[in-house]
Design an enzyme around this catalytic site. Sequence first.
Site, PDB file in Angstrom:
ATOM      1  N   SER A  64      -5.690  -5.177  -2.097  1.00 13.08           N
ATOM      2  CA  SER A  64      -4.313  -5.643  -2.289  1.00 13.08           C
ATOM      3  C   SER A  64      -3.315  -4.557  -2.641  1.00 13.08           C
ATOM      4  O   SER A  64      -2.110  -4.808  -2.647  1.00 13.08           O
ATOM      5  CB  SER A  64      -4.275  -6.733  -3.372  1.00 13.08           C
ATOM      6  N   LYS A  67      -0.637  -4.083  -0.164  1.00 11.30           N
ATOM      7  CA  LYS A  67       0.542  -4.958  -0.148  1.00 11.30           C
ATOM      8  C   LYS A  67       1.818  -4.197  -0.505  1.00 11.30           C
ATOM      9  O   LYS A  67       2.909  -4.581  -0.084  1.00 11.30           O
ATOM     10  CB  LYS A  67       0.324  -6.136  -1.096  1.00 11.30           C
ATOM     11  N   TYR A 192      -3.610  -9.138   8.267  1.00  9.90           N
ATOM     12  CA  TYR A 192      -3.719  -9.089   6.808  1.00  9.90           C
ATOM     13  C   TYR A 192      -5.071  -8.533   6.369  1.00  9.90           C
ATOM     14  O   TYR A 192      -5.149  -7.652   5.494  1.00  9.90           O
ATOM     15  CB  TYR A 192      -3.508 -10.494   6.236  1.00  9.90           C
ATOM     16  N   TYR A 242      -1.155  -9.954 -10.703  1.00  8.62           N
ATOM     17  CA  TYR A 242      -1.369 -11.399 -10.654  1.00  8.62           C
ATOM     18  C   TYR A 242      -1.064 -12.023 -12.016  1.00  8.62           C
ATOM     19  O   TYR A 242      -0.060 -11.687 -12.632  1.00  8.62           O
ATOM     20  CB  TYR A 242      -2.797 -11.705 -10.170  1.00  8.62           C
ATOM     21  N   VAL A 260      -8.899  -5.792  -5.489  1.00  9.43           N
ATOM     22  CA  VAL A 260     -10.223  -6.221  -5.923  1.00  9.43           C
ATOM     23  C   VAL A 260     -11.313  -5.227  -5.526  1.00  9.43           C
ATOM     24  O   VAL A 260     -12.472  -5.406  -5.896  1.00  9.43           O
ATOM     25  CB  VAL A 260     -10.570  -7.634  -5.411  1.00  9.43           C
TER      26      VAL A 260
END
Length: 310
Positions: A64, A67, A192, A242, A260
Amino acid sequence: MEPIARIVADIAAEMRGIAERGTVAFYIPPLASVPADKFGIAVVMADGTVHAAGDADEAFSIQSISKVFALTLALGAVGDQLWNRVGREPSGSAFNSIVQLETEHGIPRNPFINAGAIVVCDVLLGRLQPREAIGQMLRFVRELAGDDDTIHIDETVARAEQETGFRNMALANYMRAFGNIHGDVELVLGTYFHFCALAMSCRQLAMAGRFLMGDGRVEGHRVVTARRARRINALMMSCGHYDNSGDFAYRIGLPGKSGVGGGILSVAPGIASIAVWSPGLNEAGNSHLGQLALEQLVHRTGWSVFEPRG
């Protein structure tokens, strides 16, 4: 302040001696097999000097953290129109939660949760084919890191994500039902998953983050405007971890984005770009040792954005 080289070496040595290392991401098979004893740290200073220790030159799946780079590309493509389809607020929920999408009519809270990043990929595919978007991402990250050879997309990881990413499939289809995914869901998800499968080292990742440390510039070349760099940093601070983002800001006080795979990219604006990696995760899905290392770094340097200057 102590020399940065000594601080980085000390932190790596301290992390090696910690028994509790968190739990690797078991739900993606290639990540589940990464040894939990890995730890790397790299710090790139504003003057270009690099300080690295531990497994700083071993490639890992940034997941991530990609992103951040996808958001940068999407803002370059459509500007603030992006915010018609993605919010800018902390989610307060797990990174793959579907709960808020129903009450908020398919608009993800921010571009750093999975649903938001899927929308960002859909935005990029509004102008590019999947192969072109994936190639653009790879070229962009390589250019930022100054490395044309070793940064790559791990096809084994991408394939594993496609085979196990049922919750992401649900998120994408749910947003499609609300009209917030415009393209073919399978193509959007494939893009993605390939973004998440980017593999690079701490050293390369810290180099790639320099534009956020340097007010949008890298070695005199403008990547984004200073205003956009500040806004991306603001989103990293409030949403980059998050439902653990508030605690990260409280303990560390730097913009950051986790993945992760165990990596964290963090930014001390005007001072340094920092990458840490340890694959064991805490309950929120962020690197356990990575956060401890960053906390130690900020404690010994005073780099928190909340630290008084001058």
